[in-house]
Structure formats: C-alpha cells, structure tokens
Design an enzyme around this catalytic site. Structure first.
Site, short mmCIF file in Angstrom:
data_model
loop_
_atom_site.label_atom_id
_atom_site.label_comp_id
_atom_site.label_asym_id
_atom_site.label_seq_id
_atom_site.Cartn_x
_atom_site.Cartn_y
_atom_site.Cartn_z
N GLU A 50 55.04 24.60 49.35
CA GLU A 50 54.90 26.00 49.74
C GLU A 50 56.24 26.66 50.03
OE1 GLU A 50 51.98 27.92 50.80
OE2 GLU A 50 50.55 26.52 49.93
N ASP A 66 52.15 38.67 45.10
CA ASP A 66 51.16 37.79 44.47
C ASP A 66 49.74 38.29 44.66
OD1 ASP A 66 50.86 37.37 47.16
OD2 ASP A 66 51.05 35.19 47.08
#
Length: 273
Positions: A50, A66
């Site tokens: 991540e 995103d």
C-alpha cells in the site's frame, strides 16, 4: 525391594508426572495471525503493497485520483468509501472534545450520503486542508492513531479472521492473503469482494497450499477483469501483490517466521528476526 531402590523409583515417577503436568499446563501458542509476531509481519507486507514501506503510515493522507477521494492512514481509509468518516467519528468520540478534524465531519457525511445515492466517490468538496490537518493530528494526538487501529480491527481484521476460520484457513500466510484481499477488495459479498472470491475458490478440503494457489488465481482474475470497468486500470496495478503472495507460497513461508524478506514491484523489503 531395596528401600533405596524404592525411593529412586518414586522420585523418577514423580519427575515424569511433574513433567507431564507442566506440559499440559503450558500455554498453546496462538496460530496464524492471532500471534502478534505473525500479525506484525503480515501488516508489514500489506504496508509494503500500500505504501512502499513496512511502517504503518498513520499520518499519511493524499489524493490518488482513484475514484475514492482522499486516502489516509494505516489502512488507506478513504473519503469515498465511508471508512474515513468512521475513523474521524471514532477519534471524536475518543477525544470527547472538539478536535482539529471536527470541521470535516459534516463534509465527510455529505460525501458519504452522495456516494450511497450513486454519486461521485472522488468528490472532496469541503475537505480543503484535510491532508495537512490529518498528518499534524496523527503526529501530535495518539488518539487518532488509536481510532485508526480500532476501525481497522472492526472493518477488516476481525471480519477477515472470521472468514478465514469459516474457510478453514489456519496458516499465517493464508490469513495474510485473505487480509490483503479484504483490505483492497472489501470484506462483503460484492462482485469483487473477499467473500465472493472465497466462494468461487470452493472448499479447502484439507489442502491449504493448493486452496491458496486457487484463491490467488481467482483474485488475479478479479484484478485483471474487475466487475466495474472504471476501476480496471487501478486494479490491474495491484497484480504485483498477487505475484508476491504466490512467491511466498512457492517458498513455503506459511508461518511467516522472521527474518523474512520479499520483493514487491521491484523493491526489496524485509522484517528482521
């Protein structure tokens, strides 16, 4: 019988019985990610996926474009998927007084309602300055990080561990694979969620390594062809997560014992012993 022999025999029997008793009383070490050491490794691996770091990024906050607005904190909580609102609300409850994030509660609720009605999850109206406020608060007030831990456990860790137990997945690596999937895909039963991928993989049938390989193959398929076309490019960028987990299976690192090292997207990471 010779009294000395009787005494020696009694002492020997006593020693054996004492050993049996201590063995029975010894604590059984926790399995899988219930073991804090295994959980530490699993969370370091997920953080490398991540955040390109094995450290949990409690203070991080950014806009990734995103479709999910602002991404913040140790588990990538986002303004467009409800969990960032939950963290801020939990922090407010822990603090009991007005906090530096209080003024963002109303905009986060508005975005939450908008998304629930089919609106844009990437909208950040009213969240100007949020990233700086989050970072500063995380570094100065441990209650924000405590709130992150609590929401992470509620939304991800405990539901995933429950799912793992129902599926019969007991190894630390198997549970790591499910946890990483749950964090990225969600823990519900949506078309790309963890529950759906577990169901598609089928019964474990006593062969966890084989089951785990099938599970990761199914996850790869969902990343390559997600149910929602607008997320396809972002999700395909996560294929190296599956590659890394498959290498752990190939190496038979099912206990995630330290020291452990791995490669993700061309970068080397490790957790020392």
């Amino acid at each position: 019988m010779n009294p000395r022999l009787l005494l020696a025999l009694a002492l020997a029997i006593g020693t054996v019985l004492a050993g049996c008793g201590s063995h029975e009383a010894a604590a059984v070490p926790p399995a899988g990610l219930d073991d804090p050491a295994h959980r530490r490794v699993a969370e370091a691996v997920i953080s490398s996926f991540e955040n390109s770091s094995t450290d949990l990024p409690y203070a991080a906050a950014q806009r990734l474009d995103d479709g999910r607005g602002i991404t913040a904190g140790r588990a990538g909580f986002t303004s467009g998927t409800h969990d960032l609102l939950l963290v801020v609300q939990r922090y407010e409850a822990l603090a009991g007084t007005s906090t530096p994030l209080h003024r963002y509660v109303r905009p986060l609720r508005a975005i939450d309602t908008q998304v629930a009605d089919g609106g844009d999850g990437d909208d950040t109206t009213g969240l100007g300055g949020f990233e700086a406020a989050w970072a500063s608060t995380s570094r100065s007030d441990p209650r924000l990080n405590q709130a992150q831990d609590a929401v992470y456990d509620d939304l991800y860790f405990r539901p995933v561990m429950d799912q793992a137990r129902r599926a019969g997945v007991t190894t630390a690596l198997g549970q790591l694979a499910l946890l990483d999937t749950g964090i990225q895909h969600g823990t519900g039963t949506g078309p790309d969620d963890l529950g759906t991928i577990v169901t598609e993989t089928g019964p474990l049938a006593g062969d966890e390594p084989g089951w785990l390989r099938r599970f990761l193959e199914n996850r790869r398929r969902h990343l390559e062809h997600p149910a929602y076309a607008e997320t396809a490019e972002v999700w395909r960028e996560s294929l190296p997560r599956v590659d890394t987990l498959e290498r752990f299976v190939d190496q038979q690192r099912f206990d995630l014992a330290t020291p452990v090292d791995w490669t993700f997207a061309g970068q080397r990471f490790s957790v020392p012993g």
